[in-house]
Motif scaffolding. Structure first.
Motif, PDB file in Angstrom:
ATOM      1  N   SER A  48       1.409  -1.355   0.099  1.00 26.70           N
ATOM      2  CA  SER A  48      -0.022   0.122   0.143  1.00 26.70           C
ATOM      3  C   SER A  48       0.604   0.845  -0.313  1.00 26.70           C
ATOM      4  N   LEU A  49       1.892   1.628   0.776  1.00 26.53           N
ATOM      5  CA  LEU A  49       2.319   2.317   0.677  1.00 26.53           C
ATOM      6  C   LEU A  49       3.754   2.894  -0.040  1.00 26.53           C
ATOM      7  N   MET A  50       3.685   1.457  -1.332  1.00 27.85           N
ATOM      8  CA  MET A  50       4.460   1.514  -2.250  1.00 27.85           C
ATOM      9  C   MET A  50       3.591   2.136  -3.757  1.00 27.85           C
ATOM     10  N   LYS A  51       2.052   2.011  -3.405  1.00 29.42           N
ATOM     11  CA  LYS A  51       1.634   2.857  -4.516  1.00 29.42           C
ATOM     12  C   LYS A  51       1.006   3.698  -4.647  1.00 29.42           C
ATOM     13  N   LEU A  52       2.066   5.251  -3.123  1.00 29.08           N
ATOM     14  CA  LEU A  52       1.914   6.566  -2.998  1.00 29.08           C
ATOM     15  C   LEU A  52       2.461   7.192  -3.548  1.00 29.08           C
ATOM     16  N   GLY A  53       2.596   8.368  -3.469  1.00 23.99           N
ATOM     17  CA  GLY A  53       2.846   9.594  -3.796  1.00 23.99           C
ATOM     18  C   GLY A  53       3.451   9.233  -5.488  1.00 23.99           C
ATOM     19  N   THR A  54       5.047  10.148  -5.620  1.00 24.47           N
ATOM     20  CA  THR A  54       5.468  10.192  -7.443  1.00 24.47           C
ATOM     21  C   THR A  54       6.597   9.023  -7.367  1.00 24.47           C
TER      22      THR A  54
END
Length: 315
Positions: A241-247
């Motif tokens: 889930s964290l790896m789907k965040l941001g740019t």
């Protein structure tokens, strides 16, 4: 030959041993005061250098040389590189490595006639290979503070006093101020500062209970960012889930506060490890051993790197 350093819990590769030849593009350059002020003012740099040097001097007569053991409590045992790692870290400056090879890739290359207090100085006496033999910290007036050898231990040496220093000088790196927070501190600086507060304190596992300093890896990341004024807004704190965040950002463009993800199987896109980029190749990693700092230059992290995400905006 690469030497091995052992603690009671972890085997660490250390010693004054291997290093890749510096490419021509990063050969020593002259660094002006204006350049050093990009990250912090010169007064702050000088004050930090003095503190680090004072810590090193305080260990003269109290520590012995060892390439097989690192002991950061009395009776102290250090190699030339782990001695520097220790005295920097004791003053809140985390080199992220106990290996002089990687130290030589941090900061900025400087010429011998432009050395200043706090610079790391490297030597190579071997006639073959490209590995330096030794590293110390420059303390001013052509003097070097270093863990010399099993006979001398920690000493202060005049770099003009012996042929070893004049003939085997290999290069120098200015790691202050690049390893310090900017002035004023950026959002990335604040994230890194908060992350490092829990080094050797937080326990990382399957339980997430911040009041007891117990976290999952994702929970630790979420906690650090919240403490730094950044809401991650992830559906949950598992690593996928964290790896789907941001740019997405490239490794070459990493900035402090970026999230870096690694796999357990080379080629896999499933993250098993997350780190907070701390600048100058360093990454703060929560894993089953706790919160630790490593450098992305290590083969494991190069081989298992998946991607990096920028989850902060602005300064």
């Amino acid at each position: 030959m690469k030497k091995q350093l052992f603690t009671t819990t972890l085997a660490l590769a250390i010693g004054c041993s291997s290093f890749s030849m510096i490419p021509a593009a990063v050969q020593p350059i002259e660094v002006s005061a204006a350049t050093t002020n990009v990250y912090n003012n010169q007064q702050a740099v000088n004050q930090m250098a003095d503190k680090i040097i004072a810590t090193g001097k305080s260990l003269i007569g109290k520590a012995t040389y060892s390439n097989t053991e690192y002991k950061p409590t009395a009776p102290y045992k250090f190699s030339c590189a782990s001695f520097l790692m220790y005295i920097f870290e004791k003053n809140g400056v985390d080199l992220g490595t106990y290996n002089e090879n990687y130290m030589m890739e941090q900061g900025t290359a400087v010429s011998r006639n432009n050395l200043q207090k706090g610079d790391l100085v490297f030597f190579k006496s071997k006639k073959t290979g490209t590995d330096p033999d030794h590293v110390g910290i420059y303390i001013g007036n052509n003097k070097l503070l270093h863990m010399a050898d099993p006979k001398q231990n920690i000493v202060i040496s005049d770099m003009k006093s012996k042929p070893y220093y004049t003939e085997n000088y290999y290069g120098a790196r200015r790691v202050l101020p690049s390893l310090l927070s900017a002035n004023p501190a950026t959002k990335g600086d604040k994230i890194v500062e908060n992350a490092l507060k829990y080094k050797n304190k937080a326990k990382i596992g399957s339980v997430n209970n911040p009041s007891q300093m117990r976290f999952t890896a994702g929970g630790y990341v979420d906690y650090v960012y919240k403490a730094s004024g950044v809401k991650l807004n992830a559906a949950n704190t598992n690593l996928s889930s964290l790896m789907k965040l941001g740019t997405t950002v490239s490794k070459a463009n990493l900035k402090k506060g970026d999230l870096v993800f690694f796999n357990s199987k080379i080629g896999s896109k499933t993250p098993s490890l997350v780190g907070i980029y701390a600048g100058d190749h360093r990454v703060i990693i929560p894993n089953n051993s706790g919160v630790m700092t490593r450098v992305l230059l290590v083969d494991y992290y190069k081989d298992h790197y998946i991607t990096a995400k920028r989850v902060t905006t602005g300064k």
